[in-house]
Design a protein around this motif. Structure first.
Motif, mmCIF file in Angstrom:
data_model
loop_
_atom_site.group_PDB
_atom_site.id
_atom_site.type_symbol
_atom_site.label_atom_id
_atom_site.label_comp_id
_atom_site.label_asym_id
_atom_site.label_seq_id
_atom_site.Cartn_x
_atom_site.Cartn_y
_atom_site.Cartn_z
ATOM 1 N N ILE A 30 0.876 -1.176 0.000
ATOM 2 C CA ILE A 30 0.000 0.000 0.000
ATOM 3 C C ILE A 30 0.911 1.224 0.000
ATOM 4 C CG2 ILE A 30 -1.737 1.304 1.275
ATOM 5 C CD1 ILE A 30 -2.668 -1.338 2.515
ATOM 6 N N HIS A 31 0.845 1.989 -1.059
ATOM 7 C CA HIS A 31 1.739 3.139 -1.214
ATOM 8 C C HIS A 31 0.900 4.345 -1.619
ATOM 9 C CE1 HIS A 31 5.258 5.194 -3.543
ATOM 10 N NE2 HIS A 31 5.105 5.700 -2.322
ATOM 11 N N LYS A 32 0.926 5.384 -0.785
ATOM 12 C CA LYS A 32 0.153 6.592 -1.044
ATOM 13 C C LYS A 32 1.083 7.811 -1.001
ATOM 14 C CE LYS A 32 -4.089 4.663 0.967
ATOM 15 N NZ LYS A 32 -5.131 4.822 2.015
ATOM 16 N N PRO A 33 1.640 8.179 -2.146
ATOM 17 C CA PRO A 33 2.520 9.361 -2.182
ATOM 18 C C PRO A 33 1.687 10.644 -2.155
ATOM 19 C CG PRO A 33 2.894 7.862 -4.061
ATOM 20 C CD PRO A 33 1.599 7.483 -3.429
ATOM 21 N N ASP A 34 2.227 11.677 -1.564
ATOM 22 C CA ASP A 34 1.625 13.003 -1.634
ATOM 23 C C ASP A 34 2.340 13.759 -2.751
ATOM 24 O OD1 ASP A 34 0.506 15.445 -1.340
ATOM 25 O OD2 ASP A 34 1.251 15.838 0.686
#
Length: 265
Positions: A135-139
């Motif tokens: 699970i990867h959520k970059p801003d």
């Protein structure tokens, strides 16, 4: 001698002439999806468009030929994002880019998607071995911070996920340190760190997914052998015409397996 005369002399006696002289040797190892004439034009173009590359190749033509031979063997086009030709000191280095590694994985045909991402300190990232995918959520619009790692995985044709490869900053720095001249201003590690990190993690993925067109050819060969075994031997009585087999589909007869070479467009 005029500038035009110098240019002609360089073309006729310099690295480009050497490449042209060994055209047959270079294009002989190219896989079927690469057109030889196009490949050669790109090689010439790379030399003509980079003055420093041309100078180094003139001083050390052997290093240029080694780089081009490796490029051809891998099935990449020279002087592109798949395979860089980089002047370094007194030699030309051939460097396979991230795109080149991924292209080889796709070319094998076993995976339908490759996912590789760089993780920054400000990103949200979760992964454990019991998870199919991270699970990867970059801003993307915030301050992401320095690179702390990367991950990669492949999605096979049946939808299943390959092993997920995760590397941290310690591993990245180790690979960078082992790369000669990595701190030089002209080093890809300085100019394109993101791309080098992506290539590093993609290389770690390679053992877990096929990355060669030979894999596809092997599948064709194996399928051909299975078909031959299932068909069984054909018995022909002496003095009589061969018996027709049942048609495998309307309007045609099954003539058994044929040998074929898979050609990539």
């Amino acid at each position: 001698m005029s500038q035009i005369g110098n240019a002609i002399a360089t073309r006729d006696n310099g690295p480009e002439a050497l490449v042209r002289q060994h055209k047959e040797d270079l294009t002989l190892v190219l896989p079927s999806h690469v057109k030889g004439e196009t490949w050669m034009r790109l090689a010439y173009g790379a030399l003509r468009s980079n003055e420093q590359l041309l100078k180094v190749a003139t001083r050390n033509p052997g290093s240029l030929m080694n780089a081009l031979q490796e490029c051809a063997r891998l099935g990449h086009e020279p002087g592109t994002e798949s395979y860089y030709l980089v002047p370094f000191g007194n030699e030309v280095q051939g460097i396979e880019g991230y795109r080149g590694v991924v292209e080889r994985i796709y070319r094998a045909g076993a995976v339908k998607a490759v996912k590789a991402e760089v993780v920054h300190a400000g990103d949200h990232f979760e992964y454990s071995p019991d998870m199919d995918q991270p699970i990867h959520k970059p801003d993307y619009f915030g301050e992401r911070g320095p690179i702390v790692g990367a991950y990669a995985y492949g999605v096979f044709q049946d939808g299943s996920t390959s092993k997920v490869v995760v590397i941290n900053r310690t591993y990245i720095d180790k690979v960078k340190k082992e790369s000669r001249g990595s701190n030089s201003p002209t080093s890809p590690w300085v100019k394109w760190e993101d791309q080098m990190v992506l290539k590093t993690v993609a290389r770690r993925l390679e053992p877990w997914v096929p990355s060669s067109t030979e894999w596809r050819k092997e599948q064709l060969r194996a399928a051909s052998e299975v078909t031959a075994e299932q068909a069984g031997p054909t018995v022909i009585n002496a003095g009589s015409a061969p018996a027709a087999t049942e048609p495998s589909e309307p309007g045609g007869y099954d003539e058994g397996p044929i040998e074929a070479e898979l050609l990539d467009d």
